[in-house]
Design an enzyme around this catalytic site. Structure first.
Site, short mmCIF file in Angstrom:
data_model
loop_
_atom_site.label_atom_id
_atom_site.label_comp_id
_atom_site.label_asym_id
_atom_site.label_seq_id
_atom_site.Cartn_x
_atom_site.Cartn_y
_atom_site.Cartn_z
N ASP A 149 -7.62 4.96 -3.60
CA ASP A 149 -8.74 5.12 -2.67
C ASP A 149 -9.84 5.98 -3.28
O ASP A 149 -10.08 7.12 -2.88
CB ASP A 149 -8.23 5.74 -1.37
N ASP A 179 0.83 -1.20 0.00
CA ASP A 179 0.00 0.00 0.00
C ASP A 179 0.87 1.25 0.00
O ASP A 179 2.05 1.20 0.34
CB ASP A 179 -0.91 -0.01 1.23
N GLU A 235 3.39 5.08 -3.56
CA GLU A 235 3.89 6.24 -4.33
C GLU A 235 4.89 7.14 -3.60
O GLU A 235 5.66 7.80 -4.29
CB GLU A 235 2.70 7.07 -4.86
#
Length: 796
Positions: A466, A393, A396
């Protein structure tokens, strides 16, 4: 008069001198083993052939030394035959695929096909370097301008949530973040692609004057790839940046997740409930905070109060024939061992990452020694209990309380500003490379929120972040997925139902008919993505939260999960094409129907493999609000318009009706139906009804033939979950349909592997309005073929 004569004479002499020196300049280039290099316009310029179809152009300020080793490109320049011819200021280099022209005065590089037709060109004087300081390093803002035809379409740029399929006429900053995966790359409808090999945030601009890329960097460095077709460009992109390995068979089954299972018993109960309901399931995912408090964020260990026996939990999942995926993050809380070790070794990047106010900082994945440390902890604390897959998760990563000084932070490869877009590439590669070095018995399977060019070679499936639980967001996922695939990375998925679903809680949450309709339609779309994964916050997503058998939402969900499992032989064989032939799983329509101009900007339909046309429902039809009250109304059947591309005729998957291509049709769409069409000439292997992917061997398969054109399909099989296929441990069976003679040929089996089915049955169905329609297998076969690996043909 005399002075005028002298003036004209001086001008003449000056022109001769200028011509003389310009002629010298025009000859001032050097042939290299892979192309040419020269100096012009105060630049060092090099044109390199990586293959007859791939060209690298490298430009830098004259005399400025730099070191450039690509993070994305793993191909080395191959020996390429090319000829050189000079005409005036133009040096022309020609391979057996393309011609490249370099203007020795302006620096412009142009590309032509072998008939001399222009494909793509830089602008004259289109390379600019503006000196800046990158922390304490002299660097540049580098800008490269090109000129595109006004009528050509371009696609790609990674995964943007802008709802666009075509990516022309816009300016966008390509910078990775939650929900946006940014690639400085585009593919043209003229059959070429361009990759700007730069890891800083890049401003992409396309307008009537030019198309340009602008970034922080030491050089202008890009690759031109000629594929001759859109699919050909994707093939070249994979050749340049790496091939995608095979995922395990079970990864293509159904995955259940939510934010989050708060203890191990809750997770185990979900697996047990699916087995009790006999709803297929192959994967369960443990999201964050299994480690305890936020100061211990991502400690890669288990909180003893909530997960007292993590190995027992993993064993339970495996005993129930499912697989366990566990989350890991790139940031670490300040009380973790990792934080302190990375800090002591100057391997933290000093800015705030998730969770807020926790003091968590990301590690430096650009540093190979840091990647070693990361895996050592992950292996010892998590992988060792029997975890099957990774959820990486925030890859980035999340950047909280952003300050400009954060981008000045040093990394192993330079300032964070200069390499930020490559964070997920290096992070994911570390996990992939280390697991492969640890064991070859279990294929690496990584779910990750971000990506960069080349990530397909690291066993990663990227999800779209998300996103909001809205119809608008659902609609945007389709072009986001297609442009991501067009960018060369074939594995993508989204949170089924959307991540943030709090807007629906007011009117009943999982009991809210509006949310149920949205979730069902999203799940239907997810059935036809590379990973079928239900996930989100605010509202639980397990099937039993949507009612029970006989309730429309439950029945529709169950129907589509079963459909996914019936398609596994088709999907797994398609995955082999991805690995072995640089194919895709999700195709934008222009990739397959290039001669149909009507499909150039269709952003709500796609091909699933080369056979299925999928048209998701992205608007509500049966629920809504009246006078602030939620209602559901199934008294009238909804419908949507679907365009059937020209170049093929089509079968309605649900009814067997045959329809001509090149027209729009109206399809009735009850809540349990997604518009789905199968191209004529398709040979579809239909899998058995199962509770998990490997429950039954494919010793008896229904083979559906969609007549109207010749067809072929290669059935691929291997050991399902190891890397023996890389050593040749797999088999293929070529199936062919001859339309003229109405003959099915089952070709000779090629290859072998441990556990291979030696004798099997193929039940052949010629699809029409009575046979081979919908999700149900049929006993009304046209022919039954017993097969022992030798070629057989039967006439229908």
């Amino acid at each position: 008069m005399k002075n005028a004569f002298l003036s004209r004479n001086h001008q003449y002499i000056l022109l001769l001198v200028l011509f003389y020196f310009s002629s010298l300049a025009a000859q001032n280039y050097q042939k290299t083993a892979v192309g040419v290099k020269t100096k012009l316009q105060s630049m060092d310029v090099e044109v390199q052939f990586y293959s007859p179809s791939i060209v690298r152009v490298l430009k830098s300020p004259e005399g400025v030394a730099f070191k450039k080793e690509s993070l994305s490109v793993n191909k080395k320049p191959q020996e390429t035959k090319f000829t050189i011819q000079q005409k005036g200021d133009i040096v022309s280099m020609k391979t057996d695929k393309i011609e490249v022209e370099l203007n020795l005065l302006t620096g412009k590089v142009s590309y032509l096909d072998l008939n001399g037709k222009s494909l793509f060109t830089e602008k004259d004087y289109g390379t600019q370097f503006t000196p800046i300081m990158d922390v304490k390093k002299n660097s540049f803002t580098v800008r490269q301008a090109f000129k595109l035809d006004q009528v050509e379409a371009i696609y790609g740029l990674g995964q943007l949530q802008n709802g666009k399929l075509q990516q022309r006429n816009q300016q966008v900053v390509l910078k990775n973040g939650n929900m946006n995966v940014s690639f400085p790359y585009f593919l043209s409808s003229k059959g070429y692609g361009v990759f700007w090999d730069n890891y800083a945030a890049t401003t992409f601009t396309d307008n009537i004057q030019e198309t340009s890329m602008e970034s922080l960097g030491d050089c202008s460095d890009y690759y031109f790839m000629y594929g001759g077709s859109a699919n050909g460009v994707v093939t070249q992109m994979r050749d340049l940046t790496g091939q995608a390995p095979m995922f395990p068979l079970w990864s293509y089954g159904y995955w259940q997740s939510k934010e989050r299972y708060k203890n191990q018993q809750e997770l185990m109960d979900v697996v047990a409930k699916y087995r009790e309901l006999k709803v297929p399931l192959d994967g369960i995912i443990q999201d964050w905070q299994y480690w305890g408090k936020d100061s211990l964020w991502n400690q890669m260990g288990w909180d003893s109060a909530t997960f007292p026996n993590p190995k027992g939990m993993a064993d339970f999942v495996h005993k129930n024939n499912a697989h366990l995926m566990v989350v890991a993050w790139p940031g670490f809380g300040p009380e973790t061992k990792q934080f302190n070790e990375f800090k002591d070794k100057k391997m933290l990047i000093d800015f705030d990452t998730w969770p807020p106010k926790s003091g968590a900082k990301p590690y430096d994945p650009y540093n190979p020694a840091a990647r070693d440390i990361y895996w050592n902890y992950l292996n010892k604390g998590v992988f060792s209990i029997g975890v099957d897959a990774w959820w990486l998760d925030s890859s980035e990563p999340d950047h909280i309380n952003v300050k400009d000084a954060d981008f000045n932070q040093p990394t192993y490869l330079g300032s964070y500003r200069s390499v930020l877009n490559a964070f997920p590439l290096t992070h994911v590669s570390g996990v992939y490379d280390h697991q492969r070095a640890t064991t070859s018995d279990k294929r690496v399977f990584i779910l990750t929120r971000s990506a960069f060019v080349g990530q397909q070679r690291y066993g990663a499936n990227t999800w779209s972040g998300d996103i909001q639980s809205t119809w608008e967001s659902l609609g945007k996922q389709i072009p986001a997925a297609l442009n991501f695939s067009l960018s060369g990375v074939p594995y993508w998925n989204a949170d089924i139902g959307g991540f943030f679903a709090g807007r629906w809680k007011k009117d009943g949450g999982e009991n809210n008919p509006e949310f149920r309709e949205l979730y069902v339609r999203w799940l239907q779309f997810g059935t036809f993505t590379p990973m079928m994964r239900s996930h989100g916050t605010d509202i639980p997503r397990e099937i039993y939260n949507f009612g029970k058998k006989g309730v429309w939402s439950y029945d529709a969900i169950e129907k589509n999960i079963n459909l996914r499992y019936s398609l596994l032989p088709y999907l797994y064989s398609t995955a082999w094409e991805v690995t072995s032939q640089s194919a895709s799983i999700m195709y934008a329509l222009p990739l397959i129907f290039e001669n149909d101009p009507k499909v150039r900007d269709i952003n709500d339909e796609f091909m699933f493999g080369r056979s299925f046309l999928v048209a998701p429902i992205v608007k509500p039809m049966y629920t809504g609000k009246k006078e602030d009250k939620v209602f559901e109304d199934f008294s009238k059947t909804g419908s949507r318009e679907v365009y059937l591309p020209e170049g093929a005729n089509w079968f309605d998957f649900w009814t067997g009706e045959k329809l001509n291509g090149g027209q729009s049709v109206t399809k009735e769409t009850p809540i349990n139906i997604i518009p789905l069409y199968v191209k004529q000439g398709t040979i579809l292997p239909w899998g058995p009804k199962v509770q998990y992917a490997e429950e039954k061997k494919w010793d008896t398969l229904e083979i559906r033939i969609y007549p109207g054109a010749d067809g072929k399909f290669t059935l691929y099989e291997d050991e399902n979950d190891n890397y023996n296929y890389e050593k040749g441990a797999f088999s293929t069976i070529k199936l062919e349909w001859n339309e003229q003679t109405k003959t099915v040929t089952i070709g000779k089996r090629k290859g072998s592997f441990n556990g291979m089915i030696k004798n099997r049955t193929f039940n052949i169905v010629l699809v029409d309005k009575e046979k081979g329609i919908g999700v149900s297998s049929t006993s009304n076969f046209n022919k039954t073929i017993t097969y022992n690996g030798k070629a057989k043909s039967v006439k229908l």
